[in-house]
Write a protein that holds these residues in place. Structure first.
Motif, PDB file in Angstrom:
ATOM      1  N   THR A 143       0.837  -1.198   0.000  1.00 40.68           N
ATOM      2  CA  THR A 143       0.000   0.000   0.000  1.00 40.68           C
ATOM      3  C   THR A 143       0.873   1.248   0.000  1.00 40.68           C
ATOM      4  OG1 THR A 143      -0.158   0.006   2.410  1.00 40.68           O
ATOM      5  CG2 THR A 143      -1.915  -1.116   1.194  1.00 40.68           C
ATOM      6  N   PHE A 144       0.344   2.338  -0.576  1.00 39.14           N
ATOM      7  CA  PHE A 144       1.012   3.632  -0.537  1.00 39.14           C
ATOM      8  C   PHE A 144      -0.030   4.710  -0.275  1.00 39.14           C
ATOM      9  CE2 PHE A 144      -0.288   3.456  -4.945  1.00 39.14           C
ATOM     10  CZ  PHE A 144      -0.352   4.761  -5.414  1.00 39.14           C
ATOM     11  N   ASP A 145       0.424   5.949  -0.056  1.00 41.24           N
ATOM     12  CA  ASP A 145      -0.482   7.005   0.396  1.00 41.24           C
ATOM     13  C   ASP A 145      -1.251   7.721  -0.714  1.00 41.24           C
ATOM     14  OD1 ASP A 145       1.349   8.729  -0.782  1.00 41.24           O
ATOM     15  OD2 ASP A 145       1.876   9.770   1.074  1.00 41.24           O
ATOM     16  N   GLY A 146      -1.143   7.253  -1.949  1.00 45.61           N
ATOM     17  CA  GLY A 146      -1.896   7.845  -3.050  1.00 45.61           C
ATOM     18  C   GLY A 146      -1.196   8.997  -3.736  1.00 45.61           C
ATOM     19  N   THR A 147       0.046   9.319  -3.310  1.00 44.96           N
ATOM     20  CA  THR A 147       0.801  10.404  -3.929  1.00 44.96           C
ATOM     21  C   THR A 147       2.023   9.845  -4.651  1.00 44.96           C
ATOM     22  OG1 THR A 147       2.252  10.810  -2.026  1.00 44.96           O
ATOM     23  CG2 THR A 147       0.118  11.968  -2.066  1.00 44.96           C
ATOM     24  N   ILE A 148       2.674  10.678  -5.455  1.00 43.13           N
ATOM     25  CA  ILE A 148       3.932  10.300  -6.092  1.00 43.13           C
ATOM     26  C   ILE A 148       4.856  11.516  -6.082  1.00 43.13           C
ATOM     27  CG2 ILE A 148       3.091  10.825  -8.427  1.00 43.13           C
ATOM     28  CD1 ILE A 148       4.897   8.468  -9.401  1.00 43.13           C
TER      29      ILE A 148
END
Length: 176
Positions: A143-148
């Motif tokens: 999972t990641f926080d939805g940003t790049i």
């Protein structure tokens, strides 16, 4: 936009790399082969938090890092690579944290299809997912926080856009 090459781009036929339709590009296989390719950064290469990177690869050696596609720099963006023969997608978030998604061991001297996918959840950004696939099978998720993160450095194929170390370059054939 220019593409820079470290060596000579050598195309091989489908009879040289079994499983390819029209052949492949040799990257660091023989002396004189291109060790990596770079492309100037453009808006097309600055991916958002939803992306897919895929390739048909035929590695001739694995071990350590074998970089396939990278767009990174002072602010890390993403890389798709093999780490000790395992498919690896690294995604740099805008907060500077790096999230790795690993899974699926490749073998040398065989054509394989690898895919790395980032999917942002608009409803629950903290539940956004990274997924890697090997030959059509899901082999890892994170999972990641939805940003790049954003980087204006060059895109690298076979190593980083700045060349990086020889020990991190991909060695083998790349198709599509």
């Amino acid at each position: 936009d220019r593409v820079a090459v470290s060596g000579t781009v050598r195309y091989v036929s489908s009879s040289d790399v079994q499983g390819t339709i029209d052949g492949a590009v040799a990257v660091g296989v023989d002396p004189g082969d291109a060790k990596y390719l770079t492309g100037k950064c453009s808006t097309d290469l600055q991916l958002g938090p939803n992306y897919t990177i895929e390739a048909w690869i035929h590695p001739t050696q694995v071990g350590g890092w074998s970089r396939l596609v990278l767009q990174w720099g002072k602010v890390y963006a993403y890389h798709f690579a093999l780490k000790d023969g395992v498919v690896s997608l690294c995604h740099g978030q805008s907060d500077g944290q790096y999230i790795f998604c690993n899974g699926g061991a490749v073998t040398t001297d065989q054509l394989q299809h690898i895919v790395g996918v980032a999917r942002r959840s608009d409803e629950y950004p903290a539940q956004s997912t990274l997924t890697v696939y090997l030959n059509g099978r899901q082999t890892g998720t994170a999972t990641f926080d939805g940003t790049i993160g954003r980087s204006s450095d060059a895109l690298g194929i076979g190593n980083s856009g700045s060349g990086g170390g020889a020990g991190s370059q991909f060695r083998g054939y790349v198709d599509e």
